[in-house]
Write a protein that holds these residues in place. Structure first.
Motif, PDB file in Angstrom:
ATOM      1  N   GLN A   1       0.808  -1.170   0.043  1.00 20.34           N
ATOM      2  CA  GLN A   1      -0.041   0.034   0.036  1.00 20.34           C
ATOM      3  C   GLN A   1       0.991   1.166  -0.104  1.00 20.34           C
ATOM      4  OE1 GLN A   1      -2.288  -0.455   3.306  1.00 20.34           O
ATOM      5  NE2 GLN A   1      -4.168  -1.738   2.266  1.00 20.34           N
ATOM      6  N   SER A   2       2.138   1.211   0.764  1.00 21.76           N
ATOM      7  CA  SER A   2       2.988   2.172   0.620  1.00 21.76           C
ATOM      8  C   SER A   2       3.671   2.585  -0.621  1.00 21.76           C
ATOM      9  CB  SER A   2       4.041   1.906   1.732  1.00 21.76           C
ATOM     10  OG  SER A   2       4.974   3.188   1.749  1.00 21.76           O
ATOM     11  N   ASN A   3       3.914   1.418  -1.232  1.00 18.59           N
ATOM     12  CA  ASN A   3       4.475   1.460  -2.578  1.00 18.59           C
ATOM     13  C   ASN A   3       3.634   2.117  -3.532  1.00 18.59           C
ATOM     14  OD1 ASN A   3       6.763   0.296  -1.666  1.00 18.59           O
ATOM     15  ND2 ASN A   3       6.427  -1.679  -2.590  1.00 18.59           N
ATOM     16  N   GLU A   4       2.247   1.612  -3.434  1.00 17.41           N
ATOM     17  CA  GLU A   4       1.206   2.002  -4.265  1.00 17.41           C
ATOM     18  C   GLU A   4       1.173   3.670  -4.168  1.00 17.41           C
ATOM     19  OE1 GLU A   4      -1.685   2.207  -7.267  1.00 17.41           O
ATOM     20  OE2 GLU A   4      -0.027   0.663  -6.581  1.00 17.41           O
ATOM     21  N   HIS A   5       1.170   4.051  -2.819  1.00 19.43           N
ATOM     22  CA  HIS A   5       1.290   5.839  -2.653  1.00 19.43           C
ATOM     23  C   HIS A   5       2.276   6.268  -3.147  1.00 19.43           C
ATOM     24  CE1 HIS A   5       0.869   9.420  -0.343  1.00 19.43           C
ATOM     25  NE2 HIS A   5       2.020   9.372  -0.068  1.00 19.43           N
ATOM     26  N   LEU A   6       3.658   5.690  -3.083  1.00 25.83           N
ATOM     27  CA  LEU A   6       4.673   6.227  -3.917  1.00 25.83           C
ATOM     28  C   LEU A   6       4.458   6.368  -5.457  1.00 25.83           C
ATOM     29  CD1 LEU A   6       7.625   4.643  -1.927  1.00 25.83           C
ATOM     30  CD2 LEU A   6       6.702   6.929  -1.715  1.00 25.83           C
ATOM     31  N   ARG A   7       3.664   5.196  -5.837  1.00 25.76           N
ATOM     32  CA  ARG A   7       3.787   5.312  -7.445  1.00 25.76           C
ATOM     33  C   ARG A   7       2.629   6.493  -7.835  1.00 25.76           C
ATOM     34  NH1 ARG A   7       2.953  -0.389  -6.442  1.00 25.76           N
ATOM     35  NH2 ARG A   7       4.804  -1.519  -7.661  1.00 25.76           N
ATOM     36  N   ARG A   8       1.648   6.798  -6.898  1.00 21.76           N
ATOM     37  CA  ARG A   8       0.763   7.819  -7.196  1.00 21.76           C
ATOM     38  C   ARG A   8       1.374   9.002  -7.246  1.00 21.76           C
ATOM     39  NH1 ARG A   8      -4.596   5.934  -7.976  1.00 21.76           N
ATOM     40  NH2 ARG A   8      -4.805   3.678  -7.393  1.00 21.76           N
ATOM     41  N   GLN A   9       2.310   9.093  -6.040  1.00 27.82           N
ATOM     42  CA  GLN A   9       2.705  10.606  -5.628  1.00 27.82           C
ATOM     43  C   GLN A   9       3.769  10.980  -6.835  1.00 27.82           C
ATOM     44  OE1 GLN A   9       4.368  11.687  -1.703  1.00 27.82           O
ATOM     45  NE2 GLN A   9       6.230  10.922  -2.660  1.00 27.82           N
ATOM     46  N   PHE A  10       4.372  10.000  -7.360  1.00 28.99           N
ATOM     47  CA  PHE A  10       5.248  10.100  -8.397  1.00 28.99           C
ATOM     48  C   PHE A  10       4.475  10.328  -9.779  1.00 28.99           C
ATOM     49  CE2 PHE A  10       7.556   8.788 -12.115  1.00 28.99           C
ATOM     50  CZ  PHE A  10       8.654   9.485 -12.183  1.00 28.99           C
ATOM     51  N   ALA A  11       3.347   9.730 -10.143  1.00 35.20           N
ATOM     52  CA  ALA A  11       2.773  10.005 -11.137  1.00 35.20           C
ATOM     53  C   ALA A  11       2.071  11.107 -11.124  1.00 35.20           C
ATOM     54  CB  ALA A  11       1.891   8.666 -11.346  1.00 35.20           C
ATOM     55  N   SER A  12       1.660  11.908 -10.168  1.00 36.28           N
ATOM     56  CA  SER A  12       1.086  13.074 -10.030  1.00 36.28           C
ATOM     57  C   SER A  12       1.909  14.297 -10.487  1.00 36.28           C
ATOM     58  CB  SER A  12       0.483  13.290  -8.597  1.00 36.28           C
ATOM     59  OG  SER A  12      -0.211  14.503  -8.326  1.00 36.28           O
ATOM     60  N   GLN A  13       3.194  14.132  -9.771  1.00 43.43           N
ATOM     61  CA  GLN A  13       4.143  15.162  -9.958  1.00 43.43           C
ATOM     62  C   GLN A  13       4.525  14.827 -11.557  1.00 43.43           C
ATOM     63  OE1 GLN A  13       4.941  17.764  -8.435  1.00 43.43           O
ATOM     64  NE2 GLN A  13       7.158  18.445  -9.230  1.00 43.43           N
ATOM     65  N   ALA A  14       5.058  13.704 -12.155  1.00 44.79           N
ATOM     66  CA  ALA A  14       5.523  13.588 -13.344  1.00 44.79           C
ATOM     67  C   ALA A  14       4.511  13.753 -14.560  1.00 44.79           C
ATOM     68  CB  ALA A  14       5.880  12.054 -13.617  1.00 44.79           C
ATOM     69  N   ASN A  15       3.183  13.709 -14.083  1.00 42.04           N
ATOM     70  CA  ASN A  15       1.992  14.013 -15.488  1.00 42.04           C
ATOM     71  C   ASN A  15       1.805  15.555 -15.408  1.00 42.04           C
ATOM     72  OD1 ASN A  15       1.547  11.359 -15.834  1.00 42.04           O
ATOM     73  ND2 ASN A  15      -0.150  11.076 -14.356  1.00 42.04           N
TER      74      ASN A  15
END
Length: 906
Positions: free
Chosen positions: A645-659
């Motif tokens: 779940q923590s990893n998924e949060h990191l994915r979404r956090q990175f995706a939000s900034q990268a997008n």
């Protein structure tokens, strides 16, 4: 005394009508006709005659002393014609006919006639001046003749802004004295009475000789004496007038003043030419020195960058995997440092190298110098090729590292699983070979034999149950081999030993069964309850061992879905526990029933079930172990679920900034493309706008740094994919580097346009017109155009083009034959067509002035005429002069000047 002013204010020293001078067309005759009419019937003003005698005598002696002689009395010493002929030879540099040495009047007349004929040969028609009058010592005629010589040889060739003779000399005096207070030169008489004009001329050219600010207009005698003494002492101009004569005369003699002033002109004009020549050479040398400095900077930067690329590529191409995860993770961390710390400065260096190269080539073109050719292997194309090789080596390196880490992680998991299963199997097989080889049936009773048969059947059942584990062990060993596990040798050795032992157990089992079956007919049935217990206990025992093995089995997942799948499977396993508990109770009930029957029938049991080693205590112990492992497994799965779940949060956090960052970079790239085509305002406005735009891009860097931090967290968590964005960190980095490079190159293009405009004198309106024309024909808006569009552009600017002329122009704007013409190449061409630059011929002419018309120059002359650093620059680079007129230390300035512009300038 005759009133001179009433007599046309002039003398007739020459013809009454215009004649043609040898070197000045009709100007000499015109001037003499207007200014020098001589009325033979008029007398010379005594004051003027005195001034002329003194001035003309001094002027003649300034030349005669070069021949080692002089005159004392101007109307006496020229009577025999000898010194007159000598004077003409000195001032003209030509040889006159051989004089006659006789003392008779006819000899003197013949010598004077030879002198007058020579003067006439120079385009001067002498009217009213005859040899007899000179020989007779006629002062008026002698002074008139000397004035004619002065006019022809000292004044006629003076030219300032297309004026000549008197007007040219007067204009020169006005120009040189214009900055000085209390000086207003309007003529060659009254304007010079106070002496300030003489002092101003000297101070203008040799300020160290005159303290001009200390001179007073009301002290003309002091002023005149100061100027005459300084001129005689430092300028080699003899004193031609007395200050008192000038001051004491209402109107000084114009011809005496002109003669005196002409000496100043000739004294300073040579220095002025040398100064002009020296300034031109200094300018050329300064450009060359600056260009050489830029070339040295380019060579060093290119060498350093290529050396860094050379060292880095083998490191990136080294794909030899390490044996442990820790070693591979260290390589990954080294690569991150390379991307974050080491490469970005090199990207900037590469961009700066290209900018420096373009700026240098622009400066060389503008100064009419040959293009810079870097050392072999250090061209911009060589740098780009090396950089492409670097990026090819870099490409996939991070992916390879991550795949290797996954592989090693998988290997560690499989190796541990192999060791666990092998240990369990080896523990089970311990002693089995000895048991199968035991020949106890040979001395056993019938009941014992039957018991041994039952026991062997149970063993065969147990053996079959372990077949899966052996196959799993072999499969794991095979996978470790396929994944190139570093300790595969020991794994293979252990696996082979297990398989060999398994084959031996099978063979021994078969042999023992045959031996027992020989006496089977003689055996009685063994207690069914014991047998049933053994048959049910063995599979249940194996199930519990498998359950314990599964509950302790390690797992590795990378997504929420994977861990939720494991949790679901575990929940399904827990749902089977009630049925398993009932099976356990049933097996234990069989054992209790056997005990009850034996007791009720007074049967003495041997103490253990002869058909199995699985006792009720073992079953209960293993069941308790299973009960303890279930909650531990629950905890481990929940911990892994939290991690995912923590990893998924990191994915979404990175995706939000990268997008956000990715589209922003793409938008800025498109905007820069439009700006480079749609530039408005002056070049300075465009440059200011671009630099503001560059600062806004640099200010955005913290967003990229934040993304790098988030990417670092993802990498540390070993997250290998992200379905929430199409942007990877590598895409973002490459886009950012391209964005910085593009804006820097666009700024450099405008700077080079400013450099071209200023150096070539192109107006802002012309530059805007060039840009508007180029943009109009740049159909694809790419910043360059093909040859057809370029031909249309030239025609629109007024060029009438044939194929030969167009091919010539294309060779200038597209020397590499790429088929495209850039805006920079277009304005370089237009500036060359409309402006002039220094040429090799001009520089050679300047050196020739400094060398005093010699074909060579000496180091001493260079050090005297040029600033120290530029003089030494020339001396170090000039080859020795090899001509027939060479002297020791002579230097070849012609080949040096030609080399400054390249062979093509010849």
């Amino acid at each position: 005394m005759v009133d001179y002013h009433a007599a046309n204010q002039s003398y007739q020293y020459g013809p009454s009508s215009a004649g043609n001078g040898a070197g000045g067309g009709g100007s000499m005759g015109d001037y003499m006709a207007q200014e020098d009419d001589w009325d033979r019937d008029l007398l010379l003003d005594p004051a003027w005659e005195k001034q002329q005698r003194k001035t003309f005598t001094a002027w003649c002696n300034s030349h005669l002393r070069k021949a080692g002689t002089q005159i004392e009395n101007i109307d006496e010493d020229f009577r025999d014609g000898l010194k007159l002929m000598l004077l003409l030879e000195v001032i003209s540099g030509e040889r006159l006919p051989k004089p006659e040495r006789g003392k008779m009047r006819v000899h003197k007349i013949n010598n004077v006639n030879k002198a007058l004929d020579f003067i006439a040969s120079k385009g001067v028609k002498l009217v009213s001046i005859g040899a007899e009058e000179i020989v007779d010592g006629n002062a008026k005629m002698t002074l008139g003749m000397i004035w004619t010589i002065i006019l022809r040889f000292a004044i006629q060739d003076i030219s300032v802004e297309e004026t000549s003779a008197k007007e040219g000399l007067l204009l020169w005096c006005q120009r040189k004295t214009a900055p000085y207070k209390n000086v207003n030169v309007q003529n060659f008489h009254i304007s010079w009475k106070d002496g300030l004009a003489f002092n101003a001329l000297i101070h203008r050219h040799r300020p160290e000789l005159i303290e001009y600010d200390k001179l007073r207009k009301d002290d003309p005698v002091t002023n005149l004496n100061n100027a005459f003494e300084v001129a005689e002492k430092y300028l080699d101009i003899p004193k031609m007038l007395d200050a008192e004569d000038i001051v004491g005369t209402l109107r000084p003699d114009e011809k005496a003043i002109m003669t005196y002033v002409s000496c100043f002109y000739h004294a300073f004009s040579g220095a002025q030419k040398a100064e002009t020549a020296a300034n031109r050479i200094c300018k050329v040398l300064a450009v060359n020195q600056e260009n050489e400095h830029l070339m040295e900077d380019y060579e060093k930067l290119a060498s350093d960058l290529l050396e860094w690329i050379r060292r880095t590529i083998p490191w990136l191409e080294d794909r030899v995997p390490q044996k442990t995860i820790q070693e591979m993770q260290q390589k990954l961390e080294d690569f991150r440092d390379y991307r974050r710390v080491h490469k970005p400065p090199k990207v900037q260096e590469k961009c700066q190298l290209e900018i420096n190269f373009n700026t240098l080539q622009t400066k060389l073109r503008l100064s009419n110098r040959p293009a810079f050719m870097p050392s072999e292997g250090k061209m911009v194309s060589d740098i780009n090729n090396g950089w492409q090789h670097l990026e090819q080596a870099e490409k996939g390196y991070e992916e390879w590292l991550l795949n290797e880490i996954r592989r090693l992680e998988r290997l560690d998991h499989l190796a541990e699983k192999f060791r666990q299963k092998a240990s369990i199997h080896e523990a089970w097989t311990d002693g089995k070979e000895a048991m199968l080889k035991h020949r106890d049936y040979e001395t056993a009773t019938l009941s014992d034999i039957k018991a041994l048969i039952r026991k062997h059947e149970a063993f065969e059942s147990d053996l079959a149950a372990h077949q899966d584990r052996v196959e799993q062990i072999a499969a794991i060993a095979q996978e470790l081999n396929e994944l190139d596990y570093y300790d595969s040798h020991n794994v293979n050795t252990r696996c082979q030993k297990i398989c060999d032992q398994w084959d031996a157990l099978g063979s021994l089992t078969h042999s023992r069964r045959e031996a027992l079956e020989k006496t089977e007919k003689q055996l009685e049935a063994i207690d069914q309850l014991h047998l049933e217990y053994a048959k049910r206990a063995a599979p249940f025992n194996n199930w519990m061992e498998s359950a314990m093995e599964d509950l302790q089995d390690m797992f590795i997942v990378h997504t929420i879905e994977e861990i939720e799948g494991l949790i679901s499977a575990h929940d399904q396993f827990k749902s089977t526990l009630p049925d398993a508990d009932r099976e356990r109770e049933a097996i234990l009930a069989i054992h209790k029933e056997a005990q009850r029957i034996a007791e009720s029938n007074h049967i003495k049991l041997s103490g253990s079930n002869p058909y199995t080693t699985v006792t009720p205590q073992i079953i209960n112990s293993k069941w308790e172990k299973v009960q303890q492992l279930v909650p531990k497994r629950d905890h481990a799965l929940l911990e892994e679920q939290s991690k995912q779940q923590s990893n998924e949060h990191l994915r979404r956090q990175f995706a939000s900034q990268a997008n956000v960052v990715g589209p922003w970079i793409q938008t800025k790239m498109e905007e820069i493309g439009r700006i480079s085509i749609e530039m408005n305002g002056t070049l300075e406005d465009q440059l200011s706008h671009l630099k503001q735009y560059e600062r806004s891009i640099v200010d955005y860097k913290p967003n990229l740094d934040l993304l790098e931090q988030q990417h670092q967290l993802i990498q540390e968590a070993l997250i290998f994919d992200n379905k929430h964005t199409n942007y990877t960190m590598e895409h973002i980095r490459v886009g950012w580097e391209q964005l910085l490079t593009t804006i820097a190159r666009t700024i450099n293009e405008v700077e080079n346009q400013i450099l071209t405009r200023d150096a070539k004198g192109i107006s802002q309106e012309q530059m805007q017109e060039f840009r508007a024309s180029f943009n109009h024909f740049d159909k694809k808006q790419t910043g360059s155009m093909d040859s057809d569009d370029f031909r249309a552009l030239l025609i629109s600017t007024g060029y009438s083009l044939g194929d030969a002329e167009f091919n010539r122009i294309m060779s200038l704007v597209d020397p590499n034959h790429s088929g495209l013409v850039t805006f920079q190449a277009f304005i370089d061409f237009m500036s060359r067509e409309t402006t002039d630059t220094d040429t090799a011929d001009q520089v050679i002419a300047s050196f020739k002035v400094l060398a005093g018309d010699k074909n060579f120059i000496t180091a001493e002359e260079l050090r005297r005429e040029l600033p120290p650093d530029q003089a030494e620059y020339c001396i170090a680079r000039m080859a020795p002069y090899q001509g027939p007129d060479a002297v020791p230390g002579a230097l070849d300035y012609k080949s040096f000047s030609t080399a400054l512009y390249g062979e093509s300038d010849l």
